[in-house]
Design a protein around this motif. Structure first.
Motif, mmCIF file in Angstrom:
data_model
loop_
_atom_site.group_PDB
_atom_site.id
_atom_site.type_symbol
_atom_site.label_atom_id
_atom_site.label_comp_id
_atom_site.label_asym_id
_atom_site.label_seq_id
_atom_site.Cartn_x
_atom_site.Cartn_y
_atom_site.Cartn_z
ATOM 1 N N ALA A 23 0.853 -1.270 -0.046
ATOM 2 C CA ALA A 23 0.067 0.195 -0.076
ATOM 3 C C ALA A 23 0.843 1.159 0.038
ATOM 4 C CB ALA A 23 -0.884 0.135 1.151
ATOM 5 N N ARG A 24 0.576 2.401 -0.597
ATOM 6 C CA ARG A 24 1.160 3.521 -0.628
ATOM 7 C C ARG A 24 0.065 4.410 0.254
ATOM 8 N NH1 ARG A 24 1.726 7.086 -4.938
ATOM 9 N NH2 ARG A 24 -0.112 6.339 -5.943
ATOM 10 N N PHE A 25 0.654 5.257 1.094
ATOM 11 C CA PHE A 25 -0.227 5.949 1.945
ATOM 12 C C PHE A 25 -0.486 7.578 1.689
ATOM 13 C CE2 PHE A 25 1.143 2.253 4.627
ATOM 14 C CZ PHE A 25 -0.277 1.855 4.816
ATOM 15 N N SER A 26 -1.395 8.067 2.153
ATOM 16 C CA SER A 26 -1.413 9.672 1.943
ATOM 17 C C SER A 26 -2.217 10.384 3.024
ATOM 18 C CB SER A 26 -2.386 10.037 0.618
ATOM 19 O OG SER A 26 -3.488 9.311 0.600
ATOM 20 N N ASP A 27 -1.975 11.594 3.136
ATOM 21 C CA ASP A 27 -2.829 12.278 4.024
ATOM 22 C C ASP A 27 -2.683 13.805 3.757
ATOM 23 O OD1 ASP A 27 -0.137 13.298 4.811
ATOM 24 O OD2 ASP A 27 -0.144 12.655 6.749
ATOM 25 N N GLY A 28 -2.683 14.013 2.387
ATOM 26 C CA GLY A 28 -2.420 15.295 1.774
ATOM 27 C C GLY A 28 -3.728 16.183 1.810
ATOM 28 N N PHE A 29 -5.160 15.520 1.622
ATOM 29 C CA PHE A 29 -6.024 16.542 1.997
ATOM 30 C C PHE A 29 -6.102 17.022 3.406
ATOM 31 C CE2 PHE A 29 -8.318 13.541 -1.270
ATOM 32 C CZ PHE A 29 -8.224 14.393 -2.403
ATOM 33 N N LEU A 30 -5.773 16.395 4.432
ATOM 34 C CA LEU A 30 -5.780 17.004 5.773
ATOM 35 C C LEU A 30 -4.589 18.178 5.716
ATOM 36 C CD1 LEU A 30 -6.269 13.959 8.186
ATOM 37 C CD2 LEU A 30 -7.825 15.647 7.598
ATOM 38 N N GLN A 31 -3.687 17.766 5.253
ATOM 39 C CA GLN A 31 -2.203 18.610 5.503
ATOM 40 C C GLN A 31 -1.405 18.276 4.464
ATOM 41 O OE1 GLN A 31 -0.525 17.830 9.109
ATOM 42 N NE2 GLN A 31 -0.183 20.132 9.448
ATOM 43 N N GLY A 32 -1.530 18.868 3.059
ATOM 44 C CA GLY A 32 -0.650 18.743 2.402
ATOM 45 C C GLY A 32 -0.932 19.638 0.781
ATOM 46 N N ALA A 33 -0.097 19.635 -0.044
ATOM 47 C CA ALA A 33 -0.409 20.634 -1.303
ATOM 48 C C ALA A 33 -1.226 19.850 -2.235
ATOM 49 C CB ALA A 33 0.996 20.699 -1.935
ATOM 50 N N CYS A 34 -1.407 18.537 -2.051
ATOM 51 C CA CYS A 34 -2.407 17.654 -2.963
ATOM 52 C C CYS A 34 -2.676 16.452 -2.156
ATOM 53 C CB CYS A 34 -1.702 17.184 -4.436
ATOM 54 S SG CYS A 34 -0.341 16.190 -4.187
ATOM 55 N N GLY A 35 -3.919 15.672 -2.436
ATOM 56 C CA GLY A 35 -4.291 14.758 -1.674
ATOM 57 C C GLY A 35 -3.555 13.626 -1.574
ATOM 58 N N ALA A 36 -2.544 13.370 -2.437
ATOM 59 C CA ALA A 36 -1.802 11.968 -2.360
ATOM 60 C C ALA A 36 -0.287 12.261 -1.706
ATOM 61 C CB ALA A 36 -1.209 11.914 -3.810
ATOM 62 N N ASP A 37 -0.216 13.585 -1.311
ATOM 63 C CA ASP A 37 0.875 13.714 -0.412
ATOM 64 C C ASP A 37 0.560 12.882 1.059
ATOM 65 O OD1 ASP A 37 2.171 15.521 -1.957
ATOM 66 O OD2 ASP A 37 1.351 17.262 -0.772
ATOM 67 N N TRP A 38 1.990 12.505 1.394
ATOM 68 C CA TRP A 38 2.202 11.779 2.781
ATOM 69 C C TRP A 38 3.154 12.437 3.631
ATOM 70 C CZ3 TRP A 38 0.292 8.921 5.981
ATOM 71 C CH2 TRP A 38 0.972 7.973 6.759
ATOM 72 N N SER A 39 2.707 12.677 4.966
ATOM 73 C CA SER A 39 3.351 13.491 6.104
ATOM 74 C C SER A 39 4.862 12.772 6.219
ATOM 75 C CB SER A 39 2.758 13.314 7.393
ATOM 76 O OG SER A 39 1.614 14.244 7.163
ATOM 77 N N ALA A 40 4.835 11.353 6.098
ATOM 78 C CA ALA A 40 6.394 10.854 6.282
ATOM 79 C C ALA A 40 7.286 11.214 5.221
ATOM 80 C CB ALA A 40 5.932 9.419 6.564
ATOM 81 N N ASP A 41 7.012 11.472 4.080
ATOM 82 C CA ASP A 41 7.852 11.900 2.899
ATOM 83 C C ASP A 41 8.190 13.131 3.074
ATOM 84 O OD1 ASP A 41 7.232 9.230 1.792
ATOM 85 O OD2 ASP A 41 5.687 9.939 0.502
ATOM 86 N N ARG A 42 7.529 13.984 3.824
ATOM 87 C CA ARG A 42 7.713 15.352 3.961
ATOM 88 C C ARG A 42 8.599 15.808 5.451
ATOM 89 N NH1 ARG A 42 2.231 16.009 2.894
ATOM 90 N NH2 ARG A 42 1.880 16.930 5.161
ATOM 91 N N ALA A 43 8.920 14.821 6.174
ATOM 92 C CA ALA A 43 9.336 14.845 7.354
ATOM 93 C C ALA A 43 10.992 14.838 7.058
ATOM 94 C CB ALA A 43 9.354 13.406 8.396
ATOM 95 N N VAL A 44 11.595 15.912 8.011
ATOM 96 C CA VAL A 44 12.871 16.261 7.819
ATOM 97 C C VAL A 44 13.793 15.381 8.887
ATOM 98 C CG1 VAL A 44 14.541 17.849 8.314
ATOM 99 C CG2 VAL A 44 12.271 18.393 7.317
ATOM 100 N N PRO A 45 14.644 14.425 8.458
ATOM 101 C CA PRO A 45 15.433 13.614 9.223
ATOM 102 C C PRO A 45 16.154 14.160 10.533
ATOM 103 C CG PRO A 45 15.747 13.143 6.917
ATOM 104 C CD PRO A 45 15.073 14.313 6.963
ATOM 105 N N ALA A 46 16.043 13.573 11.376
ATOM 106 C CA ALA A 46 16.888 14.360 12.535
ATOM 107 C C ALA A 46 18.286 14.009 12.520
ATOM 108 C CB ALA A 46 16.406 13.451 14.086
ATOM 109 N N GLU A 47 18.905 15.164 12.857
ATOM 110 C CA GLU A 47 20.478 15.293 12.639
ATOM 111 C C GLU A 47 21.211 14.410 13.802
ATOM 112 O OE1 GLU A 47 21.673 19.418 12.307
ATOM 113 O OE2 GLU A 47 20.584 19.523 10.365
#
Length: 303
Positions: free
Chosen positions: A279-303
């Motif tokens: 499965a591919r996941f998304s939450d872009g409608f709630l919080q993203g530029a488009c519906g297919a966005d996924w918050s995990a892909d936008r997360a900035v890795p910890a240094e």
């Protein structure tokens, strides 16, 4: 915030349907919506088992409601809608044509296919007897927050789509029938071959959407794991989980652990991926530029 299992969007055999809803008795969902949402031709295959499923779920302490069809076009479908009231359970309206069949003053629920986009619509539905509303899954967090506040003032419970392929459209034509060179009236229930819908790709071979009889769904599985705290603070009372053929009890358990504070968004997302590896996941409608966005892909890795 608790959990609701929505109606099954797909066509399963009667044995599979009954086995699935029996399994829900042991899950941490607070309520279950039963019945046929997408195509009335599917209903006779498992209709005789609905009363049994209701008894099983109610004996397990679940609240049960019955869904109306998402698109009512035929006389027999109008009759089926009217018959829902006679079963003595809340009716979840997914097509406003169901409202005239509800006796005046009868409490009802509103499903995610009704366009509750603003406070006026929500207030109007509450005045007719709506006690629970699952908001359309395409609403952003900002709109959810406004509507949740209005709902609280009206004494209406509010749900948000928490997990599952997103319902995008309902058509008068059956895509599954056409794919197999059949007419809608002679579909031969081709959709049963795809218990979680049939993936549709672009000409370039990229996953695009999912076909489910007369229904169009998203290819991605929406997952609100990164927004649960914000939704709870806004006054959302439940997450709606949409059934799938594999791993659904485990999905319910994962969301319950998250809501109870026994898991983080990151560990829950990883758990969901392990349950449905493809499965591919998304939450872009709630919080993203488009519906297919996924918050995990936008997360900035910890240094």
């Amino acid at each position: 915030m608790d959990l609701t299992s929505g109606p099954t969007q797909f066509f399963w055999s009667k044995d599979r349907w009954l086995e699935f809803h029996t399994s829900l008795a042991d899950t941490p969902v607070a309520r279950v919506v039963l019945g046929e949402l997408v195509c009335s031709k599917r209903l006779p295959f498992y209709q005789e088992h609905i009363a049994e499923a209701i008894d099983t779920l109610q004996n397990a302490g679940k609240e049960v409601a019955l869904t109306s069809l998402a698109l009512v076009t035929l006389k027999r479908e109008r009759k089926l809608t009217a018959d829902l009231v006679e079963m003595g359970l809340p009716v979840e309206v997914n097509d406003l044509s169901a409202l005239p069949h509800l006796p005046k003053g009868t409490p009802f629920w509103v499903g995610p296919l009704v366009n509750v986009y603003n406070e006026g619509t929500l207030t109007w539905l509450a005045s007719l007897g709506a006690t629970r509303v699952c908001l359309p899954p395409e609403l952003p967090l900002e709109s959810v927050e406004v509507l949740a506040k209005t709902a609280a003032d009206l004494g209406v419970a509010v749900e948000v789509w928490g997990h599952g392929r997103l319902p995008l459209a309902i058509s008068g034509r059956c895509y599954h029938a056409r794919l197999h060179g059949r007419t809608k009236d002679n579909c031969q229930f081709a959709c049963e071959d795809d218990p979680d819908g049939l993936q549709v790709n672009t000409l370039e071979g990229q996953p695009f959407m999912t076909m489910n009889g007369v229904q169009t769904l998203s290819d991605t599985h929406a997952a609100a794991v990164y927004q649960t705290d914000t939704l709870a603070r806004a006054g959302v009372t439940a997450l709606r989980l949409s059934p799938q053929s594999q791993g659904f009890p485990a999905i319910c358990a994962a969301y319950h652990a998250l809501l109870q504070g026994d898991a983080t968004a990151q560990t829950t997302a990883a758990e969901l991926q392990s349950i449905t590896p493809d499965a591919r996941f998304s939450d872009g409608f709630l919080q993203g530029a488009c519906g297919a966005d996924w918050s995990a892909d936008r997360a900035v890795p910890a240094e």
